[in-house]
Design a protein around this motif. Sequence first.
Motif, PDB file in Angstrom:
ATOM      1  N   TRP A  69       0.730  -1.308   0.080  1.00  0.00           N
ATOM      2  CA  TRP A  69       0.255  -0.210  -0.097  1.00  0.00           C
ATOM      3  C   TRP A  69       0.957   1.295   0.097  1.00  0.00           C
ATOM      4  O   TRP A  69       0.529   2.049  -0.634  1.00  0.00           O
ATOM      5  CB  TRP A  69      -0.937  -0.139   1.195  1.00  0.00           C
ATOM      6  CG  TRP A  69      -2.078   1.164   1.160  1.00  0.00           C
ATOM      7  CD1 TRP A  69      -1.977   2.062   1.971  1.00  0.00           C
ATOM      8  CD2 TRP A  69      -3.173   1.321   0.323  1.00  0.00           C
ATOM      9  NE1 TRP A  69      -3.141   2.858   1.715  1.00  0.00           N
ATOM     10  CE2 TRP A  69      -3.865   2.512   0.494  1.00  0.00           C
ATOM     11  CE3 TRP A  69      -3.519   0.493  -0.741  1.00  0.00           C
ATOM     12  CZ2 TRP A  69      -5.066   2.912  -0.057  1.00  0.00           C
ATOM     13  CZ3 TRP A  69      -4.759   1.008  -1.618  1.00  0.00           C
ATOM     14  CH2 TRP A  69      -5.320   2.234  -1.118  1.00  0.00           C
TER      15      TRP A  69
ATOM     16  N   VAL B  87       0.372   3.977  -2.974  1.00  0.00           N
ATOM     17  CA  VAL B  87       0.128   5.455  -2.601  1.00  0.00           C
ATOM     18  C   VAL B  87       1.189   6.399  -2.784  1.00  0.00           C
ATOM     19  O   VAL B  87       1.085   7.550  -3.540  1.00  0.00           O
ATOM     20  CB  VAL B  87      -0.452   5.415  -1.112  1.00  0.00           C
ATOM     21  CG1 VAL B  87      -0.484   6.897  -0.546  1.00  0.00           C
ATOM     22  CG2 VAL B  87      -1.654   4.739  -0.819  1.00  0.00           C
TER      23      VAL B  87
ATOM     24  N   VAL C  64      -3.367   4.146  -7.861  1.00  0.00           N
ATOM     25  CA  VAL C  64      -3.987   3.318  -6.756  1.00  0.00           C
ATOM     26  C   VAL C  64      -5.024   2.514  -7.219  1.00  0.00           C
ATOM     27  O   VAL C  64      -6.185   2.712  -6.936  1.00  0.00           O
ATOM     28  CB  VAL C  64      -4.225   4.248  -5.466  1.00  0.00           C
ATOM     29  CG1 VAL C  64      -4.592   3.207  -4.204  1.00  0.00           C
ATOM     30  CG2 VAL C  64      -3.174   5.179  -5.256  1.00  0.00           C
TER      31      VAL C  64
ATOM     32  N   TYR D  42      -6.253  -1.568  -3.277  1.00  0.00           N
ATOM     33  CA  TYR D  42      -7.095  -1.187  -2.308  1.00  0.00           C
ATOM     34  C   TYR D  42      -7.731  -2.577  -1.821  1.00  0.00           C
ATOM     35  O   TYR D  42      -7.718  -2.634  -0.555  1.00  0.00           O
ATOM     36  CB  TYR D  42      -8.214  -0.414  -2.695  1.00  0.00           C
ATOM     37  CG  TYR D  42      -9.308  -0.185  -1.664  1.00  0.00           C
ATOM     38  CD1 TYR D  42      -8.975   0.707  -0.637  1.00  0.00           C
ATOM     39  CD2 TYR D  42     -10.509  -0.758  -1.815  1.00  0.00           C
ATOM     40  CE1 TYR D  42     -10.027   0.998   0.434  1.00  0.00           C
ATOM     41  CE2 TYR D  42     -11.474  -0.646  -0.864  1.00  0.00           C
ATOM     42  CZ  TYR D  42     -11.202   0.216   0.283  1.00  0.00           C
ATOM     43  OH  TYR D  42     -12.028   0.545   1.268  1.00  0.00           O
TER      44      TYR D  42
ATOM     45  N   LEU E 238      -6.828   1.644   7.795  1.00  0.00           N
ATOM     46  CA  LEU E 238      -6.513   1.973   6.648  1.00  0.00           C
ATOM     47  C   LEU E 238      -6.087   3.361   6.253  1.00  0.00           C
ATOM     48  O   LEU E 238      -5.459   4.035   5.616  1.00  0.00           O
ATOM     49  CB  LEU E 238      -7.242   1.423   5.605  1.00  0.00           C
ATOM     50  CG  LEU E 238      -6.945   1.535   3.925  1.00  0.00           C
ATOM     51  CD1 LEU E 238      -5.465   0.885   3.894  1.00  0.00           C
ATOM     52  CD2 LEU E 238      -7.989   0.674   3.084  1.00  0.00           C
TER      53      LEU E 238
ATOM     54  N   THR F  72      -2.734   5.521   5.447  1.00  0.00           N
ATOM     55  CA  THR F  72      -2.808   6.367   4.387  1.00  0.00           C
ATOM     56  C   THR F  72      -2.344   7.714   4.770  1.00  0.00           C
ATOM     57  O   THR F  72      -1.371   8.411   3.921  1.00  0.00           O
ATOM     58  CB  THR F  72      -3.893   6.382   3.472  1.00  0.00           C
ATOM     59  OG1 THR F  72      -4.270   5.061   3.251  1.00  0.00           O
ATOM     60  CG2 THR F  72      -3.878   7.127   2.320  1.00  0.00           C
TER      61      THR F  72
ATOM     62  N   ILE G  99       1.465   7.355   5.578  1.00  0.00           N
ATOM     63  CA  ILE G  99       2.263   7.351   4.101  1.00  0.00           C
ATOM     64  C   ILE G  99       2.136   8.836   3.661  1.00  0.00           C
ATOM     65  O   ILE G  99       3.109   9.159   3.110  1.00  0.00           O
ATOM     66  CB  ILE G  99       1.491   6.397   3.268  1.00  0.00           C
ATOM     67  CG1 ILE G  99       1.904   4.880   3.718  1.00  0.00           C
ATOM     68  CG2 ILE G  99       2.033   6.481   1.766  1.00  0.00           C
ATOM     69  CD1 ILE G  99       0.757   3.872   2.955  1.00  0.00           C
ATOM     70  N   SER G 100       1.197   9.494   3.532  1.00  0.00           N
ATOM     71  CA  SER G 100       1.253  10.938   3.007  1.00  0.00           C
ATOM     72  C   SER G 100       2.038  11.797   3.887  1.00  0.00           C
ATOM     73  O   SER G 100       2.728  12.647   3.197  1.00  0.00           O
ATOM     74  CB  SER G 100      -0.340  11.447   3.177  1.00  0.00           C
ATOM     75  OG  SER G 100      -1.246  10.482   2.341  1.00  0.00           O
TER      76      SER G 100
END
Length: 149
Positions: A92, A96, A104, A109, A121, A125, A128-129
Amino acid sequence: MSERINYNEVAPRGMKALAGVHVYASQSGLAPELLTAVYLRVSLINGCAYCIDMHSRELRELGVSNEKIALVPVWSEGGQVFDAREKAALAWAETVTRVATTGVPDSDYEAVSAHFDESELVDLTIAISMMNAYNRMAISFRSVPAAAT
């Protein structure tokens, strides 16, 4: 390499806001080892020497073996070194982080959703961002890795 701008000094309120996201992610309930491996993978994709150095050190401090840390760049070939949840998080993180080329896809997903509930999730995310944002700051302004000082 020398630092271009000390962004923490130039924009302390902005960096404090970003640090708030980091605190949120660290308090999300996701395992610190998992989050830090994801941070390392994102930083490897982006080529952020400062963050690669930092997250490798953090993983060692968390008790992760050097062998496992060394396999983060090739986690999909690491066999049983990574469990299914870790593999899903790392996959993931890749899709991403490479959003401009991956888009993506639904298959990514669906794969990660088999291992993380909706709340996890979203938190993953966000993490990760956030790491992508930190990487862009460190790369753009040439943050010097601790190992190079």
